[in-house]
Scaffold this active site. Structure first.
Site, PDB file in Angstrom:
ATOM      1  N   ARG A 150       0.812  -1.203   0.000  1.00 41.49           N
ATOM      2  CA  ARG A 150       0.000   0.000   0.000  1.00 41.49           C
ATOM      3  C   ARG A 150       0.855   1.268   0.000  1.00 41.49           C
ATOM      4  NH1 ARG A 150      -4.842  -2.507   2.433  1.00 41.49           N
ATOM      5  NH2 ARG A 150      -6.530  -1.018   2.507  1.00 41.49           N
ATOM      6  N   ARG A 152     -17.940  -3.797   9.386  1.00 43.76           N
ATOM      7  CA  ARG A 152     -16.658  -3.359   9.930  1.00 43.76           C
ATOM      8  C   ARG A 152     -16.779  -1.952  10.498  1.00 43.76           C
ATOM      9  NH1 ARG A 152     -12.307  -4.514   5.256  1.00 43.76           N
ATOM     10  NH2 ARG A 152     -11.578  -2.511   6.057  1.00 43.76           N
TER      11      ARG A 152
END
Ligand code: ADP
Ligand code: ADP
Ligand code: ZN
Length: 219
Positions: free
Chosen positions: A91, A163
């Site tokens: 990332r 989430r």
């Protein structure tokens, strides 16, 4: 060269987890999701999980040193010998450099980076309606990919949950973090000539057809 040393790249909500399930079942490579591994560590309250938690809750990236460590360990496992599918890693540029160094050390290199592209407003709707299986982590969506029974996983019967970082405020930050830190990886891998850009704004089946064409036939 690792033809099946694969990376799934794209913004949060692009469909990386959804498509990873197709790839691992057709190509027989392990699914390595740093998000899943980190959530597991948080749930089990390991020292790493306790450190990662606050970053994840804020939608920020967990420090490179932590994430690079867990991926390097995972890549030592024998099931990665014929390939792997990384989902959510790398990332950042330092993560990509660390991965290149680790693979280079064993005579391998990234075979293909599948970059799934979806525009930003669609991503917000996908993430705020996402539900995940507590048991097998399979992603669903309340409208776009509803389970057959509300809040029950089609694959394993597990319970679905939302989430904490899929709230709208956190999602906006995650999208910004993606643009600033992760999107430059497309250019990084373009220099290696391994990027396949895929239009993620289509039905999951059509997206997968493009991905399969990009990766090529299974061994
Ligand atoms: P990522 O792993 O990239 O964050 P997911 O695979 O979890 O993304 O997908 C995000 C949400 O969007 C999930 O709720 C999923 O069911 C839904 N989704 C995935 N692919 C599509 C698609 N092609 N069209 C519409 N919704 C999708
Ligand atoms: P999504 O694809 O929906 O953005 P992930 O499950 O991949 O979500 O990641 C969830 C969170 O876990 C991220 O917002 C970040 O805090 C952390 N995380 C996962 N992978 C990495 C990584 N490679 N580097 C740093 N942080 C990560
Ligand atoms: Zn499940």
């Amino acid at each position: 060269m690792g033809q099946f040393d694969l990376i799934m790249l794209g913004p949060p909500g692009a469909g990386k987890g959804t498509q990873a399930a197709n790839v691992v079942s057709d190509y027989g490579v392990p699914h390595i999701s740093t998000g899943d591994m980190l959530r597991d560590a948080v749930k089990n309250q390991t020292p790493m999980g306790m450190e990662a938690k606050r970053y994840m809750e804020a939608g920020d990236l967990v420090p490179d040193s932590v994430v690079i460590g867990i991926v390097k360990d995972r890549l030592q496992q024998p099931d990665t010998a014929k390939g792997f599918l990384l989902d959510g890693f790398p990332r950042t540029i330092p993560q990509a450099e660390a991965l290149d160094a680790a693979l280079g050390g064993i005579g391998r290199s990234v075979g293909k980076v599948v970059a799934i592209l979806v525009d930003e407003e669609a991503l917000v709707a996908r993430l705020t309606g996402r539900r995940i299986c507590r048991t097998c982590q399979a992603p669903f969506h309340v409208s776009f990919n509803p389970p057959k029974t509300v809040d029950v996983c089609d694959r394993c019967g597990g319970e679905l949950y939302q989430r904490a970082d899929d709230s709208e405020a956190t999602v906006r930050n995650r999208l910004e973090v993606y643009r600033a830190q992760t999107e430059p990886l497309i250019e990084y891998y373009d220099k290696q000539g391994v990027v396949a850009r895929v239009d993620g704004d289509q039905s999951p089946d059509k997206v997968y057809a493009e991905i399969k064409a990009a990766i090529g036939p299974a061994a």
